[in-house]
Design an enzyme around this catalytic site. Structure first.
Site, PDB file in Angstrom:
ATOM      1  N   GLU A  76      -1.250  16.366   8.452  1.00 46.05           N
ATOM      2  CA  GLU A  76      -1.644  15.982   7.103  1.00 46.05           C
ATOM      3  C   GLU A  76      -3.103  15.525   7.029  1.00 46.05           C
ATOM      4  OE1 GLU A  76       1.381  13.103   6.264  1.00 46.05           O
ATOM      5  OE2 GLU A  76       2.690  14.582   5.312  1.00 46.05           O
TER       6      GLU A  76
ATOM      7  N   GLU B  18      12.018  14.645  27.014  1.00 44.47           N
ATOM      8  CA  GLU B  18      11.365  13.335  27.009  1.00 44.47           C
ATOM      9  C   GLU B  18      11.371  12.660  28.377  1.00 44.47           C
ATOM     10  OE1 GLU B  18      14.336   9.749  26.024  1.00 44.47           O
ATOM     11  OE2 GLU B  18      13.782  10.896  24.253  1.00 44.47           O
TER      12      GLU B  18
END
Length: 537
Positions: free
Chosen positions: A325, A354
């Site tokens: 963004e 992860e």
């Protein structure tokens, strides 16, 4: 309870390892389940060996009476009388809060004074100097209801009432307060009482009471809890934990939700929405660390570095989202995000991603960059590895975590202590909300510091579609204070570059000169208009 935990952790962070914690918490006697939950949370967060939680009135009693039996009258914003006898039997009087009790306390006195002032103002009561005192302090009377909505603000007027010795209305209020305190003290026993609290030194409130001097204060009381206080103290000890993950606050279950799956959807929705408020409490406590991170990151980017987010699962997705963004919002490629498992992990779970960091994800990181690792647990191997890799490269490192004392090693650690989730362990909820707000705050404040805004307007937006072109023309129009036609013409002449159009219009120069001024000022509109260069900031 979670707000109390955050406050305690903020203080505890000033010290080294803590073995024992003793807490006097308002409301602990009335809500022992919350008191126990607070103790359990502190055991996890501080890794203390022992935690004791009791009422603030109990530790005040222990401090004032040196751990011995007797009665204490606590008079501050509120009022409560507490007696404990040699067998540990406890009696209280008042302490019902500002709307139902606390008679004779600061909030009660302040409220009575303000009511008297309003009665004088609209003709329902006699004239009183309290009206002038309240007007001087709070402004026009019609603004008072909006200002005076909590006990502390109401109590703030008590000193004016107590000081108005020559005013008959004020004197009557103080006299009634003193009588209320006598009644409250007598309700827990007929003998001498010790008076403590913020108003304990006011002679007009003391003169009708049979008082003995306190030995110490509430802080002393934490060390003077004796056998008579034990029935009213919740004591917890650290036990063996099979895995440190199990001990994390973000993995715990909230108390009182054992029937969550049986509740109506509307009630569950209300719970989830209310829980988001916990994120804001945690964020307010973390503002100093968020500020420090933003300032350090802005300094790196101002020298040509980049901001890189690293995370796994929800935190990784939030980092990639914020980075994505920043491009259209601020016309920059200085922000990017990496996620464990790569782009595929944005839309699906990648098994085991992860659990290990891939150095290739940050192969190009340099000492000029800033790397922000995001992990609710504070122990995710991918994030810990990313921070270690960035630190070895000399980059600035920031960790955003949702547990105190996490394993994340970074130059700046931002702890967002959101506590257990409504759905236990689902840290995409309140923890994720807090993380997203931190990323918003960091990237937006950094971009503003880099000159990507002029006033409240984002003047580096990329006008890549009809909506954004319309928005950008409006930004030029409002920032320059011109009409629509002038803004549209300047925007077109500037080749769709809002900053150039604004400088040209405000400074009264052509777009070529505006572009030169912007270049000299490092792209900052305000500096370009003032004729400053980037080296003059």
């Amino acid at each position: 309870m979670r707000a109390a935990e955050a406050s305690i952790l903020a203080v505890a962070g000033q010290f080294g390892p803590i073995e024992e914690v003793i807490v006097g918490a308002a409301g602990a006697l009335a809500n022992p389940d919350a008191a126990r939950a607070l103790g359990e949370a502190l055991l996890r967060s501080l890794r203390a060996q022992r935690v004791a939680v009791t009422s603030d009135s109990v530790i005040a009693h222990a401090g004032a009476l040196d751990g011995k039996p007797g009665a204490v009258l606590l008079v501050g914003t509120g009022v409560v009388a507490l007696s404990i006898d040699a067998d540990g039997a406890l009696r209280t009087a008042d302490g019902w809060g500002p709307w139902l009790g606390d008679e004779g306390g600061g909030a009660w006195i302040g409220t009575a004074g303000l009511r008297a002032a309003l009665r004088a103002f609209d003709g329902r009561g006699p004239a009183t100097a309290l009206f002038d005192a309240a007007s001087a302090r709070f402004g026009p009377p019609r603004t008072w209801p909006g200002q005076l909505a909590d006990p502390a603000s109401l109590a703030s007027f008590a000193p004016e009432v107590l000081a108005a010795n020559d005013d008959a209305v004020a004197s009557a209020i103080v006299s009634a307060a003193a009588e209320s305190l006598v009644a409250t003290a007598h309700a827990v026993g007929g003998g001498p009482v010790t008076m403590v609290g913020g108003l304990a030194g006011v002679e007009t409130l003391r003169e009708r009471l049979d008082l003995v001097a306190p030995v110490g204060d509430a802080l002393d009381g934490t060390l003077r809890l004796s056998a008579i206080h034990e029935p009213h103290v919740i004591r917890l000890r650290a036990g063996a934990v099979p895995d440190r993950l199990d001990a994390l606050a973000t993995e715990a279950a909230r108390p009182g939700l054992d029937d969550l799956d049986a509740r109506p959807i509307g009630e569950i929705v209300a719970l989830l929405v209310a829980a988001e408020g916990d994120a804001h409490s945690a964020l307010r406590a973390a503002i100093p660390r968020i500020t420090a991170a933003a300032e350090a990151i802005a300094a790196r980017l101002d020298r040509g570095g980049r901001l890189i987010y690293a995370g796994a699962g929800t935190p990784g997705r939030l980092g990639v989202l914020d980075a994505a963004e920043c491009g259209p919002t601020f016309n920059t490629d200085l922000v990017r995000g990496v996620i464990a498992g790569g782009p595929a992990a944005l839309t699906m779970a990648i098994d085991g991603a992860e659990d290990i960091f891939d150095p290739a994800d940050l192969a190009d990181v340099t000492a000029a960059d800033a790397v922000v690792g995001i992990a609710a647990s504070g122990r995710t191997p991918y994030v810990l590895g990313a921070l270690d890799h960035a630190r070895a490269a000399g980059a600035l490192t920031v960790a955003v975590v949702n547990n105190a004392g996490s394993e994340a090693a970074a130059d700046i650690v931002i702890e967002l202590l959101t506590g257990p989730e409504v759905l236990a362990g689902s840290t995409r909820l309140t923890a994720g909300t807090a993380q997203k707000i931190v990323l918003n705050a960091i990237s937006t404040s950094v971009m503003i510091a880099l000159g990507k805004a002029y006033g409240p307007r984002m003047v580096d937006v990329r006008a890549t579609n009809a909506k954004l072109r319309r928005r950008t023309v409006r930004i030029v129009r409002d920032a320059a204070g011109v009409d629509e036609e002038a803004a549209t013409a300047a925007f077109a002449a500037a080749g769709g570059h809002a900053k150039t159009a604004i400088v040209a219009l405000v400074a009264g120069v052509d777009v070529a000169e505006a572009a030169v001024r912007l270049e000299r000022s490092g792209g900052r509109v305000r500096d370009a208009l003032a004729g400053k260069t980037s080296g003059e900031r």
